[in-house]
Design a protein around this motif. Sequence first.
Motif, PDB file in Angstrom:
ATOM      1  N   GLN A  95      -0.872  -1.666  -4.074  1.00 17.34           N
ATOM      2  CA  GLN A  95      -0.911  -0.958  -2.794  1.00 17.34           C
ATOM      3  C   GLN A  95      -0.082   0.320  -2.729  1.00 17.34           C
ATOM      4  OE1 GLN A  95       0.283  -3.772   0.221  1.00 17.34           O
ATOM      5  NE2 GLN A  95      -1.023  -5.376  -0.587  1.00 17.34           N
ATOM      6  N   ASP A 180      -7.207   2.148  -1.954  1.00 14.74           N
ATOM      7  CA  ASP A 180      -8.387   1.302  -2.134  1.00 14.74           C
ATOM      8  C   ASP A 180      -8.990   1.388  -3.530  1.00 14.74           C
ATOM      9  OD1 ASP A 180      -9.262   3.876  -1.876  1.00 14.74           O
ATOM     10  OD2 ASP A 180     -10.814   3.457  -0.384  1.00 14.74           O
ATOM     11  N   SER A 181      -8.321   2.041  -4.473  1.00 15.95           N
ATOM     12  CA  SER A 181      -8.820   2.086  -5.845  1.00 15.95           C
ATOM     13  C   SER A 181      -8.801   0.687  -6.447  1.00 15.95           C
ATOM     14  CB  SER A 181      -7.965   3.027  -6.698  1.00 15.95           C
ATOM     15  OG  SER A 181      -8.099   4.365  -6.265  1.00 15.95           O
ATOM     16  N   THR A 182      -9.831   0.364  -7.218  1.00 16.15           N
ATOM     17  CA  THR A 182      -9.919  -0.966  -7.822  1.00 16.15           C
ATOM     18  C   THR A 182      -9.043  -1.062  -9.060  1.00 16.15           C
ATOM     19  OG1 THR A 182     -11.767  -0.392  -9.278  1.00 16.15           O
ATOM     20  CG2 THR A 182     -12.307  -1.106  -7.024  1.00 16.15           C
TER      21      THR A 182
END
Length: 225
Positions: A95, A180-182
Amino acid sequence: MCGRFAQNVIEEEVLALFDLPSTTSFPENRANYNGAPTQKFIICRHNGRGEASLASISWGLVPFWSKDCSMGSRLINARSETIAEKPSFKYAFRQRRCLVPANGWFEWQRQGNSKQPYYIRSTDGLMAFAGIWETWAGEEGIHETFSLLTRQAVPALENIHHRQPVVVNPGDFDSWIMPDSTGAELMTVINSDPPCFDAWPVTTLVNNSRNNVPEVMVKTTDLFD
């Protein structure tokens, strides 16, 4: 690992590196030629409103669940290969990621019973290390801290040390700091080919972090010519 790095930057350089508007609030900073753990450095991170912002926080991550701040001096680096599982790093990795502008870093090559320090920099100029950051609150107050990610050194640097900081390519800056990147996207950023590097031997002046002077980055041959 990375135990010292240089962050001798001016506002215009940092804004240009991260493509930030001139109205961006720029934190107070000092020229740091021989930056060491627990000192403050400029970072770039996501501000929660869809924008990149700058801050000045301390090097040495203190996890939010820590009982005190003493862990910070030990958690200056996070191995990229295990960062997603380690309790000290995994929450920040998911996060709270940041970019740390740097002119270069120092590494020590073992030579028999001694160690020769080297200064290493990108041939492209100012670069950005991959980092993670954390906020800790306790009786000692509120502290924001960061760690640098490390990876296997590129072949050109392996003869100096087997590890190096993760250097993020400019095209991956947004992917790294966006919350929000995986996990797959983040590992792609980490494992991307970094820029080319220059490296040269420097004197043991760098061994003492109180020597915060430009001479710590000068080639030994230049100093004695």
